[in-house]
Design a protein around this motif. Structure first.
Motif, PDB file in Angstrom:
ATOM      1  N   TYR A   1      -4.932   3.266   3.172  1.00  0.00           N
ATOM      2  CA  TYR A   1      -4.518   3.705   1.835  1.00  0.00           C
ATOM      3  C   TYR A   1      -5.741   4.052   0.984  1.00  0.00           C
ATOM      4  O   TYR A   1      -5.789   5.108   0.346  1.00  0.00           O
ATOM      5  CB  TYR A   1      -3.696   2.619   1.147  1.00  0.00           C
ATOM      6  CG  TYR A   1      -3.731   2.709  -0.360  1.00  0.00           C
ATOM      7  CD1 TYR A   1      -2.998   3.684  -1.039  1.00  0.00           C
ATOM      8  CD2 TYR A   1      -4.520   1.844  -1.109  1.00  0.00           C
ATOM      9  CE1 TYR A   1      -3.055   3.791  -2.421  1.00  0.00           C
ATOM     10  CE2 TYR A   1      -4.578   1.936  -2.482  1.00  0.00           C
ATOM     11  CZ  TYR A   1      -3.849   2.915  -3.135  1.00  0.00           C
ATOM     12  OH  TYR A   1      -3.917   3.024  -4.494  1.00  0.00           O
TER      13      TYR A   1
ATOM     14  N   TYR B   1      -6.142   7.996  -0.040  1.00  0.00           N
ATOM     15  CA  TYR B   1      -6.075   8.329  -1.462  1.00  0.00           C
ATOM     16  C   TYR B   1      -7.418   8.848  -1.963  1.00  0.00           C
ATOM     17  O   TYR B   1      -7.488   9.846  -2.705  1.00  0.00           O
ATOM     18  CB  TYR B   1      -5.655   7.117  -2.291  1.00  0.00           C
ATOM     19  CG  TYR B   1      -5.804   7.368  -3.769  1.00  0.00           C
ATOM     20  CD1 TYR B   1      -4.946   8.250  -4.429  1.00  0.00           C
ATOM     21  CD2 TYR B   1      -6.826   6.778  -4.500  1.00  0.00           C
ATOM     22  CE1 TYR B   1      -5.098   8.529  -5.770  1.00  0.00           C
ATOM     23  CE2 TYR B   1      -6.989   7.052  -5.844  1.00  0.00           C
ATOM     24  CZ  TYR B   1      -6.120   7.922  -6.476  1.00  0.00           C
ATOM     25  OH  TYR B   1      -6.291   8.205  -7.814  1.00  0.00           O
TER      26      TYR B   1
ATOM     27  N   LEU C   1       1.644   6.486   6.051  1.00  0.00           N
ATOM     28  CA  LEU C   1       1.448   5.034   6.103  1.00  0.00           C
ATOM     29  C   LEU C   1       2.716   4.316   6.555  1.00  0.00           C
ATOM     30  O   LEU C   1       2.649   3.364   7.347  1.00  0.00           O
ATOM     31  CB  LEU C   1       1.005   4.507   4.737  1.00  0.00           C
ATOM     32  CG  LEU C   1      -0.380   4.936   4.253  1.00  0.00           C
ATOM     33  CD1 LEU C   1      -0.690   4.311   2.899  1.00  0.00           C
ATOM     34  CD2 LEU C   1      -1.464   4.565   5.266  1.00  0.00           C
TER      35      LEU C   1
ATOM     36  N   ILE D   1       0.772   4.189  -3.193  1.00  0.00           N
ATOM     37  CA  ILE D   1       0.431   5.611  -3.145  1.00  0.00           C
ATOM     38  C   ILE D   1       1.629   6.478  -3.508  1.00  0.00           C
ATOM     39  O   ILE D   1       1.472   7.550  -4.106  1.00  0.00           O
ATOM     40  CB  ILE D   1      -0.144   5.994  -1.759  1.00  0.00           C
ATOM     41  CG1 ILE D   1      -0.957   7.295  -1.873  1.00  0.00           C
ATOM     42  CG2 ILE D   1       0.938   6.092  -0.696  1.00  0.00           C
ATOM     43  CD1 ILE D   1      -1.824   7.587  -0.663  1.00  0.00           C
TER      44      ILE D   1
ATOM     45  N   ALA E   1       0.802  -1.232   0.000  1.00  0.00           N
ATOM     46  CA  ALA E   1       0.000   0.000   0.000  1.00  0.00           C
ATOM     47  C   ALA E   1       0.836   1.284   0.000  1.00  0.00           C
ATOM     48  O   ALA E   1       0.579   2.184  -0.804  1.00  0.00           O
ATOM     49  CB  ALA E   1      -0.973  -0.005   1.181  1.00  0.00           C
ATOM     50  N   PRO E   2       1.852   1.425   0.883  1.00  0.00           N
ATOM     51  CA  PRO E   2       2.652   2.653   0.826  1.00  0.00           C
ATOM     52  C   PRO E   2       3.345   2.842  -0.520  1.00  0.00           C
ATOM     53  O   PRO E   2       3.465   3.964  -1.022  1.00  0.00           O
ATOM     54  CB  PRO E   2       3.669   2.466   1.960  1.00  0.00           C
ATOM     55  CG  PRO E   2       3.014   1.514   2.902  1.00  0.00           C
ATOM     56  CD  PRO E   2       2.254   0.567   2.015  1.00  0.00           C
TER      57      PRO E   2
ATOM     58  N   ASP F   1      -0.517  12.413  -2.181  1.00  0.00           N
ATOM     59  CA  ASP F   1      -0.092  11.010  -2.203  1.00  0.00           C
ATOM     60  C   ASP F   1       1.248  10.817  -1.498  1.00  0.00           C
ATOM     61  O   ASP F   1       1.435   9.832  -0.767  1.00  0.00           O
ATOM     62  CB  ASP F   1       0.015  10.515  -3.646  1.00  0.00           C
ATOM     63  CG  ASP F   1      -1.338  10.390  -4.325  1.00  0.00           C
ATOM     64  OD1 ASP F   1      -2.361  10.429  -3.611  1.00  0.00           O
ATOM     65  OD2 ASP F   1      -1.377  10.249  -5.561  1.00  0.00           O
TER      66      ASP F   1
ATOM     67  N   THR G   1      -3.424  -0.909   7.136  1.00  0.00           N
ATOM     68  CA  THR G   1      -2.662  -0.029   6.245  1.00  0.00           C
ATOM     69  C   THR G   1      -3.278  -0.003   4.863  1.00  0.00           C
ATOM     70  O   THR G   1      -3.398   1.060   4.242  1.00  0.00           O
ATOM     71  CB  THR G   1      -1.196  -0.487   6.155  1.00  0.00           C
ATOM     72  OG1 THR G   1      -0.644  -0.562   7.477  1.00  0.00           O
ATOM     73  CG2 THR G   1      -0.373   0.477   5.323  1.00  0.00           C
TER      74      THR G   1
END
Length: 278
Positions: free
Chosen positions: A209, A213, A193, A129, A125-126, A186, A205
């Protein structure tokens, strides 16, 4: 007459092939996200090759679905110009389509590899983004995905670099640099995150996200002039943003309350969930 600061969308040419900044920047975002995710997945005990197939196939299918998604909502144009449908290098991909295609593909690959999709989602996820934040600069290079017209003084008062201001000067008018707004949102999301992930439960997480977002995209989309439209007044991306915010909240609550999801940092590699986590 173009400004001296005007950036050509074409980075360089190799014979008849034009290599565009758009593709270079998108590829850079994917690669950087991959290396960051690799570091994260090793910290929770997975093999270094765990993410290779997941990211590879999710990226490929995500790009294809992102293009299909865009074409569907622009069908009157592409029905008249079908030869342009595969011309993805001209721009025209929808991130929400990419998310749908990438998520579904990732779930299938996780199932095949007996991996927990929520834990892998937390790892990726991190990076996603961050990649999206970097990718928005591809829109900048293509002089697209901007907002409505504004005065030059408005842009100057934002205290942004002059090369951005001059590249928002399109066909005689200055425009909102919506690519920049979303990119900054972002990148901040990536930092948030990364720093809070270790304090969250498995799956949180990924859900945060979706929520983070989507909040930013909802408001930025309202400024854009090139939105895909569901009806005359309803923007597709804003509808999808609301849906993803709700989905993120619901999944996070269910996994925290009903399934008692473990702490992200408290467990090693998790397998595909075949029963509730105790």
């Amino acid at each position: 007459m173009m400004s001296l600061n005007y950036i050509d969308p074409i980075a360089f040419e190799l014979g008849p092939i034009s290599v565009r900044w758009y593709g270079i920047i998108i590829a850079t975002g994917i690669l950087l996200g991959y290396f960051i995710a690799q570091a994260s997945v090793k910290r929770i005990g997975h093999d270094k090759d765990t993410l290779v197939d997941i990211i590879f196939w999710s990226a490929i299918v995500g790009f294809i679905v992102a293009r299909i998604y865009f074409v569907i909502f622009q069908w009157p144009y592409y029905a008249q110009n079908p030869i342009e449908i595969p011309m993805i290098w001209h721009g025209g991909i929808a991130i929400h389509g990419g998310l749908i295609g990438g998520f579904i593909t990732g779930i299938f690959v996780c199932r095949h590899k007996n991996l927990n999709p929520f834990q892998i989602g937390d790892v990726i996820a991190p990076s996603m983004i961050l990649g999206q934040g970097i990718g928005r600069w591809g829109n900048f290079m293509n002089h697209e995905a901007h907002g409505g017209p504004v005065a030059k003084s408005f842009l100057e008062n934002l205290h942004i670099p002059n090369f951005i201001i001059e590249n928002m000067h399109i066909n005689g008018k200055y425009y909102h640099p919506t690519f920049l707004y979303e990119s900054l949102w972002d990148i901040i999301g990536f930092i948030v995150l990364i720093f809070i992930r270790k304090h969250l439960r498995v799956g949180d997480t990924l859900c945060l996200y979706l929520i983070w977002y989507s909040i930013g995209r909802f408001f930025v989309e309202g400024l854009r002039t090139d939105s895909l439209m569901l009806t005359e007044h309803i923007r597709v991306a804003q509808v999808m943003s609301v849906v993803l915010i709700i989905v993120g909240i619901v999944i996070m609550v269910i996994r925290r309350v009903k399934y008692k999801a473990p702490q992200y940092k408290a467990v090693g590699p998790l397998a595909w969930p075949t029963k509730k986590v105790k």
